[in-house]
Design a protein around this motif. Structure first.
Motif, PDB file in Angstrom:
ATOM      1  N   ARG A  97     -24.089  -6.351  16.318  1.00 50.22           N
ATOM      2  CA  ARG A  97     -23.242  -7.416  16.843  1.00 50.22           C
ATOM      3  C   ARG A  97     -23.529  -8.733  16.127  1.00 50.22           C
TER       4      ARG A  97
ATOM      5  N   TRP B  11     -27.459  -2.120  18.734  1.00 50.02           N
ATOM      6  CA  TRP B  11     -26.212  -2.794  19.096  1.00 50.02           C
ATOM      7  C   TRP B  11     -26.341  -4.302  18.894  1.00 50.02           C
TER       8      TRP B  11
ATOM      9  N   VAL C 187     -20.396  -1.376  16.205  1.00 50.15           N
ATOM     10  CA  VAL C 187     -20.457  -2.416  17.222  1.00 50.15           C
ATOM     11  C   VAL C 187     -20.052  -1.871  18.582  1.00 50.15           C
TER      12      VAL C 187
END
Length: 169
Positions: free
Chosen positions: A54, A50, A42
């Motif tokens: 996330r 990403w 993360v």
């Protein structure tokens, strides 16, 4: 050697992070973390990966109960514990660095594990020790040089090897 954007002033920062957040969502590269995490994670991943990490992390944390109790409640609980721990010193001279470092870590642990640790708990002390060792290694001048010139990891792997060993504990 890498393109860099420097923002100055409230309006510029607001425009970049709020009004044009998609264009400014990229992060810098940290070769030491790329080697350890293989581009996942993360904190140090980028772009589409990403966003996926996330989204997955938030969904998983919610499934484990994150958000059912406000972070403010957790911070207040930890503040009470911190004050109590400081009272135990009986106003005698002490270095509060460790105790003050425990508080934010305990807030994070209470969010992730749904439980805060006593400041004397051995598991917590082991987590804090490993965290502090890795921060020390990553902040060293040598690791900064290796992050700038990643080829050096292949020729002088000492600090990287120690960092990786602590990280996987």
């Amino acid at each position: 050697m890498n393109p860099t954007v420097v923002l100055y002033g409230y309006e510029a920062v607001k425009e970049a992070l709020i009004d044009r957040s998609e264009e400014f969502s990229g992060r810098g590269r940290f070769p030491v973390f790329d080697r350890v995490n293989k581009g996942f994670g993360v904190l140090f991943s980028n772009g589409k990966r990403w966003k996926e990490m996330r989204r997955f992390s938030l969904m998983t944390l919610r499934n484990f109960g994150m958000g059912k109790r406000s972070i403010e409640d957790r911070v207040q609980e930890e503040a009470r514990s911190l004050v109590e721990e400081l009272r135990k010193t009986n106003a005698s001279p002490c270095d509060p660095t460790f105790i003050l470092g425990c508080a934010p870590c305990n807030v994070i642990c209470s969010i992730i594990f749904q439980n805060r640790f006593d400041y004397k708990d051995q598991d917590f002390l082991n987590i804090m020790k490993a965290f502090n060792e890795n921060v020390s290694i990553v902040s060293s001048v040598w690791m900064q040089i290796c992050n700038t010139f990643p080829v050096l990891f292949d020729y002088f792997p000492g600090s990287y090897t120690q960092f990786h060993k602590i990280l996987i504990l």
